[in-house]
Design an enzyme around this catalytic site. Structure first.
Site, PDB file in Angstrom:
ATOM      1  N   GLY A 272      -8.429  16.261  24.656  1.00 47.59           N
ATOM      2  CA  GLY A 272      -9.093  16.242  23.331  1.00 47.59           C
ATOM      3  C   GLY A 272     -10.563  15.908  23.498  1.00 47.59           C
ATOM      4  O   GLY A 272     -11.186  15.320  22.620  1.00 47.59           O
TER       5      GLY A 272
ATOM      6  N   THR B   7     -13.185  17.616  23.394  1.00 43.07           N
ATOM      7  CA  THR B   7     -14.180  18.233  22.501  1.00 43.07           C
ATOM      8  C   THR B   7     -14.003  17.735  21.062  1.00 43.07           C
ATOM      9  O   THR B   7     -14.710  18.173  20.168  1.00 43.07           O
ATOM     10  CB  THR B   7     -14.038  19.774  22.518  1.00 43.07           C
ATOM     11  OG1 THR B   7     -12.681  20.082  22.153  1.00 43.07           O
ATOM     12  CG2 THR B   7     -14.343  20.347  23.885  1.00 43.07           C
TER      13      THR B   7
ATOM     14  N   ALA C 136     -13.640  11.649  20.798  1.00 44.52           N
ATOM     15  CA  ALA C 136     -14.276  11.673  22.119  1.00 44.52           C
ATOM     16  C   ALA C 136     -15.793  11.701  21.970  1.00 44.52           C
ATOM     17  O   ALA C 136     -16.519  10.963  22.652  1.00 44.52           O
ATOM     18  CB  ALA C 136     -13.800  12.899  22.895  1.00 44.52           C
TER      19      ALA C 136
ATOM     20  N   ARG D  41      -9.365  22.927  25.081  1.00 47.81           N
ATOM     21  CA  ARG D  41      -8.701  24.238  25.124  1.00 47.81           C
ATOM     22  C   ARG D  41      -9.635  25.338  25.616  1.00 47.81           C
ATOM     23  O   ARG D  41      -9.220  26.234  26.330  1.00 47.81           O
ATOM     24  CB  ARG D  41      -8.219  24.612  23.715  1.00 47.81           C
ATOM     25  CG  ARG D  41      -7.060  23.766  23.290  1.00 47.81           C
ATOM     26  CD  ARG D  41      -6.899  23.796  21.790  1.00 47.81           C
ATOM     27  NE  ARG D  41      -5.729  23.034  21.439  1.00 47.81           N
ATOM     28  CZ  ARG D  41      -4.607  23.560  20.943  1.00 47.81           C
ATOM     29  NH1 ARG D  41      -4.529  24.826  20.682  1.00 47.81           N
ATOM     30  NH2 ARG D  41      -3.577  22.794  20.705  1.00 47.81           N
TER      31      ARG D  41
ATOM     32  N   ASP E   3      -4.191   0.420  18.778  1.00 48.31           N
ATOM     33  CA  ASP E   3      -4.565   0.009  17.425  1.00 48.31           C
ATOM     34  C   ASP E   3      -5.994  -0.470  17.617  1.00 48.31           C
ATOM     35  O   ASP E   3      -6.215  -1.545  18.188  1.00 48.31           O
ATOM     36  CB  ASP E   3      -3.676  -1.136  16.929  1.00 48.31           C
ATOM     37  CG  ASP E   3      -4.083  -1.583  15.528  1.00 48.31           C
ATOM     38  OD1 ASP E   3      -5.294  -1.568  15.236  1.00 48.31           O
ATOM     39  OD2 ASP E   3      -3.203  -1.956  14.737  1.00 48.31           O
ATOM     40  N   HIS E   4      -6.968   0.320  17.185  1.00 45.11           N
ATOM     41  CA  HIS E   4      -8.344   0.014  17.607  1.00 45.11           C
ATOM     42  C   HIS E   4      -8.834  -1.348  17.112  1.00 45.11           C
ATOM     43  O   HIS E   4      -9.762  -1.911  17.655  1.00 45.11           O
ATOM     44  CB  HIS E   4      -9.317   1.143  17.232  1.00 45.11           C
ATOM     45  CG  HIS E   4      -9.774   1.144  15.807  1.00 45.11           C
ATOM     46  ND1 HIS E   4      -9.056   1.710  14.796  1.00 45.11           N
ATOM     47  CD2 HIS E   4     -10.886   0.632  15.228  1.00 45.11           C
ATOM     48  CE1 HIS E   4      -9.705   1.558  13.653  1.00 45.11           C
ATOM     49  NE2 HIS E   4     -10.827   0.912  13.876  1.00 45.11           N
TER      50      HIS E   4
ATOM     51  N   HIS F 189      -3.328  -1.997  11.331  1.00 45.53           N
ATOM     52  CA  HIS F 189      -4.394  -2.991  11.462  1.00 45.53           C
ATOM     53  C   HIS F 189      -4.107  -4.294  10.704  1.00 45.53           C
ATOM     54  O   HIS F 189      -4.357  -5.385  11.203  1.00 45.53           O
ATOM     55  CB  HIS F 189      -5.724  -2.425  10.954  1.00 45.53           C
ATOM     56  CG  HIS F 189      -6.027  -1.051  11.460  1.00 45.53           C
ATOM     57  ND1 HIS F 189      -5.760  -0.656  12.748  1.00 45.53           N
ATOM     58  CD2 HIS F 189      -6.588   0.039  10.856  1.00 45.53           C
ATOM     59  CE1 HIS F 189      -6.145   0.615  12.902  1.00 45.53           C
ATOM     60  NE2 HIS F 189      -6.641   1.050  11.778  1.00 45.53           N
TER      61      HIS F 189
HETATM   62  C1  BG6 Z   1      -8.420   3.951  10.573  1.00 44.88           C
HETATM   63  C2  BG6 Z   1      -7.923   4.508   9.271  1.00 44.88           C
HETATM   64  O1  BG6 Z   1      -7.340   3.651  11.434  1.00 44.88           O
HETATM   65  O2  BG6 Z   1      -9.167   2.764  10.344  1.00 44.88           O
HETATM   66  C3  BG6 Z   1      -9.083   4.769   8.309  1.00 44.88           C
HETATM   67  O3  BG6 Z   1      -7.229   5.727   9.497  1.00 44.88           O
HETATM   68  C4  BG6 Z   1      -9.927   3.523   8.161  1.00 44.88           C
HETATM   69  O4  BG6 Z   1      -8.614   5.212   7.030  1.00 44.88           O
HETATM   70  C5  BG6 Z   1     -10.313   2.974   9.521  1.00 44.88           C
HETATM   71  O5  BG6 Z   1     -11.086   3.861   7.416  1.00 44.88           O
HETATM   72  C6  BG6 Z   1     -11.030   1.635   9.397  1.00 44.88           C
HETATM   73  O6  BG6 Z   1     -11.520   1.258  10.654  1.00 44.88           O
HETATM   74  P1  BG6 Z   1     -12.830   0.365  10.800  1.00 44.88           P
HETATM   75  O7  BG6 Z   1     -12.925   0.066  12.254  1.00 44.88           O
HETATM   76  O8  BG6 Z   1     -13.968   1.194  10.279  1.00 44.88           O
HETATM   77  O9  BG6 Z   1     -12.616  -0.850   9.946  1.00 44.88           O
END
Ligand code: BG6
Length: 493
Positions: free
Chosen positions: A14, A16, A20, A48, A180-181, A243
């Site tokens: 992914g 492109t 990324a 791709r 989970d960022h 989150h």
């Molecule tokens: C994402 C959601 O996981 O997190 C989005 O899909 C949301 O809808 C975003 O806006 C929020 O992330 P952050 O880091 O900007 O608070």
């Protein structure tokens, strides 16, 4: 504490795509700038379309310049660009993975520890891992092999289990890194540290002293151009399932037996599994949903969700609030109110803890102590205490002890930078264990289902307004109210 790292090759499926371009390549450049990439580390972008190497490297240079406008170190950029390669993996090419193997196993160029980052459609996670395994690229005989899976891990418990089954045909749990960022955010990592590196907090952190906890994550932004994705997802699955519940886990967990990834994740799993299932037969007292209508945000008129979607029959929520209880000795009987929303009046993520009534009540409606941990935009800790109003009379008022967790000279590290580094270090503490993903789905699934079946029009709130008044229905007691980043008039009870 800086951890040691093996040299490795990051294979980015992914390459492109948007993630990324906006996060991963700029994040990797930053890690290089900070001297955190192993000397010989290489990055293989996979997309791709065929793109020749010179053109691809020009594209990466552009991504870095776009992100760091005018603040790019040319020597570091040259070093970084030399790490980059590109491989076209056309879906119709049955030999694509065999070709990839031939290229990647050239030890004169690529370190043989491989981390695969799957920034692709969720339906492709399983098949890509299967193909990699078929050509012998996931086996850990001599080198490590790790796979990063982007959010969401499934769309409900059943699909999460199916995805897990398809991955574990070819991988072991320690090879799977579920994103989970939020766990890459320094402010979230701070919750655990702040709780347990201070003697004064831990003794109060329980049902004896705490009246209730609010975990809030609100945005001013709407759903933007993601209407299709959002309408098949909703606020509960998009934010609460991931989150917000992770923030709750860090707020409520016990002190891990040790700070190893396994130790931390075991403590989170335990508390997530102790959350009482939400009773669907009394849902209206435990869960509230709403949709934003047209309104005004920062002086600008904006459309409502249904207008943006072009479908007035959708019952998908852009606001979701839940009341949860945790059945363990620390938290028995303490409500946790968690909520998220798009297009609210403020963009703020925080943990707000209200303490019980003090033994001495001087004024009518004397405010209770609040402890607020700000996550974003401000990383801070605030404590509101009662203090005598100077003068002849005996009255108290709230004063605030307010400290920034972040100093102006501190590094700002993007969540993805931190997570990419953890990946290369083999530290999965900030990635989800399968049991966490499952516990989170188990909790929200019944509500998602009940809400989808209830076709009554959904409560509306004007974009840019505070929480819909009707959401108060979930509060346990009359004197509870939504807490904002700044106490609003009327909140200061
Ligand atoms: C994402 C959601 O996981 O997190 C989005 O899909 C949301 O809808 C975003 O806006 C929020 O992330 P952050 O880091 O900007 O608070």
């Amino acid at each position: 504490m800086t951890k040691k790292m093996d040299s490795c090759t990051l294979v980015l499926f992914g390459a492109t795509g948007n993630l990324a371009r906006v996060k991963l390549y700029p994040g990797l450049y930053r890690l290089d700038l900070l001297g955190r990439l192993p000397d010989n580390m290489k990055i293989m972008g996979v997309g791709r379309r065929p793109i020749d190497l010179a053109q691809w490297r020009d594209g990466v240079i552009e991504m870095v310049h776009k992100k760091f406008k005018g603040h790019v170190d040319q020597a570091v950029l040259d070093r970084f660009i030399a790490r980059n390669f590109y491989q076209a993996n056309a879906p119709e090419d049955t030999q694509a993975f065999a070709k990839m193997k031939n290229i990647l196993t050239d030890e004169s160029i690529f370190p043989q520890n491989f981390a695969y980052f799957l920034s692709v459609r969720p339906v492709d996670f399983g098949p890509i891992v299967e193909e990699l395994t078929q050509v012998g690229l996931t086996q850990e005989d001599q080198y490590w092999r790790r796979v990063v899976v982007e959010k969401p891990f499934g769309t409900d418990l059943a699909s999460a289990k199916a995805l897990q089954a398809s991955l574990t045909k070819n991988l072991q749990e320690h090879q799977i890194y579920r994103i989970d960022h939020y766990l890459g955010k320094s402010a979230l990592q701070n919750i655990l540290l702040q709780r347990f590196t201070n003697t004064i907090l831990e003794p109060l952190w329980n049902k004896e002293y705490i009246d209730h906890v609010q975990i809030t994550n609100t945005e001013k932004l709407g759903v933007g151009d993601r209407t299709e994705f959002y309408d098949s997802t909703g606020a509960l699955r998009d934010m609460i399932q991931s989150h917000v519940l992770q923030t709750l886990a860090l707020t409520a967990m016990e002190l891990p037996t040790d700070l190893s990834p396994d130790g931390i994740r075991a403590a989170k799993i335990k508390v997530l599994e102790q959350i009482r299932p939400i009773p669907v037969d009394a849902l209206e007292k435990h869960a509230f949903r709403a949709q934003y209508a047209a309104g005004e945000v920062d002086g600008e008129k904006v459309a409502g969700y249904l207008e943006e979607l072009g479908n007035t029959s959708s019952v998908v929520e852009t606001y979701a609030a839940l009341k949860l209880f945790i059945d363990n000795p620390r938290w028995q009987g303490v409500p946790f109110y968690i909520r998220t929303a798009k297009r609210l009046h403020e963009a703020d993520t925080r943990i707000a803890i209200r303490f019980k009534k003090a033994p001495l009540q001087i004024n009518d409606g004397q405010a209770q102590n609040w402890l607020i941990i700000g996550i974003q935009p401000r990383e801070c800790i605030k404590l509101e205490v009662q203090s005598k109003v100077p003068g002849l009379d005996i009255n108290t008022r709230s004063i605030e002890l307010d400290a920034d967790n972040r100093k102006s000279e501190d590094d700002t590290v993007d969540a993805y930078e931190a997570l990419l580094l953890n990946l290369m270090q083999g530290d999965n503490a900030n990635y989800l264990h399968i049991s966490e993903a499952e516990a989170q789905w188990r909790l929200v699934d019944p509500v998602v289902k009940a809400w989808a079946e209830d076709r009554n029009p959904v409560h509306q709130y004007a974009a840019g307004s505070a929480d819909p008044k009707a959401s108060k229905v979930i509060f346990e007691s009359e004197d509870q109210f939504w807490r904002y980043s700044i106490a609003l008039d009327g909140d200061a009870h």
